[in-house]
Write an enzyme that holds these catalytic residues in place. Sequence first.
Site, PDB file in Angstrom:
ATOM      1  CG  HIS A 111      -2.099  -0.949   1.038  1.00 11.97           C
ATOM      2  ND1 HIS A 111      -3.104  -0.735   0.114  1.00 11.97           N
ATOM      3  CD2 HIS A 111      -2.408  -2.122   1.660  1.00 11.97           C
ATOM      4  CE1 HIS A 111      -3.982  -1.729   0.186  1.00 11.97           C
ATOM      5  NE2 HIS A 111      -3.580  -2.587   1.105  1.00 11.97           N
ATOM      6  CG  ASP A 116      -2.260   4.753  -2.757  1.00 12.68           C
ATOM      7  OD1 ASP A 116      -1.384   3.928  -3.067  1.00 12.68           O
ATOM      8  OD2 ASP A 116      -3.148   4.530  -1.920  1.00 12.68           O
TER       9      ASP A 116
END
Length: 383
Positions: free
Chosen positions: A123, A153
């Site tokens: 992540h 991200d």
Amino acid sequence: MALSGVRVLELAGLAPAPLCGMILADFGAQVVRVDRTPRSAVATDVQGRGKRSLALDLKRPPGAAVLRRLCCQADVLIEPFRHGVMEKLGLGPEVLLQENPRLIYARLTGFGQSGQYAKSAGHDINYLALSGVLSKLGRKDENPYAPVNLLADFAGGGVLCAMGIVTALYERTKSGKGQIIDASMVEGVAYLSSFLWKSQNLGLWNRPRGENLLDSGAPFYETYKTSDGKFMAVGAIEPQFYEQLIKGLGLDSDKLPSQLSFSDWPKMKEKFASIFAQKTQAEWCNIFDGTDACVTPVLAFDEVASHQHNKQRSSFIKNDQEEISPRPAPLLSRTPAVPSFKRDPFIGEHTEEILLEYGFTKQEIAKLYSDKVIEFSEPKANL
């Protein structure tokens, strides 16, 4: 709009790929979000603005065949899956680019398509860590911390992937050929940090984390709490701006240490904090607005759209569900983005419409539906 006529297929995924697709849609591309079936009750894509949804079971050969047909007419495919998934489905770039040599095949992943971690889960915080950037983020004597999942991200992932797609589309106007984009969030956020790398010899980062000019070490590059529990952001780096900060705080620079006296920074922070705590945020805004002290209010989400500067620029928009979000940026003078004001699509809401546009017959669509390869979803009226 700038990307009018560009056909994009976005395979539904987590946050970075939906942002990439939304950016393209905001600037005029026709973006189809290919959602999975069997579908969950609620779409997880909250960045579906301007997109349409087609619900398709890619795990079954007929579903994969549908995507192959769609890709024959598409300009861009955004693929956010883990390493090797598309190849297992028979939808790898070698297959799709052979059938449509003009296709831009964008692969957006955390670690990229090769390397030791290519097949690993991760992540934002993991990608940030591997890029080296996380080591720079944090206050003195504290652990490094990730500033929510914006950097890897969205900035290093979604935004840079969109830039890669637009760059490849431009190159295609000269070569007539598509290509594969390997968008790694690790490399994307590392690229964003180029200034940190290239400024290492300037002395900006010689001290431990949290003690440097731009990482909360300096008293003139910091946030301070006000008497009403809100905050002000201070970024008075240049001497002339620092002088205006000092003036606004009611201090005399002749009676203070030099601005760049590192040993005095902790003491100066305490002094600034005690002064900022004596007035409300609004009172400090009245003092510093219109000056070059580089002092601004830290606005909460529910305050941003109503701030006078943002109102004057129409920086935030409201859709037909009364949801507020940022207007697309940057602002182009002749062909600005015109974001959709409609709600985000339901999963499968446009399945039939899209397939018909891409040349499927009603008989083919009926067969796919009866075989549970595709799904439809009719919007329900709000009662």
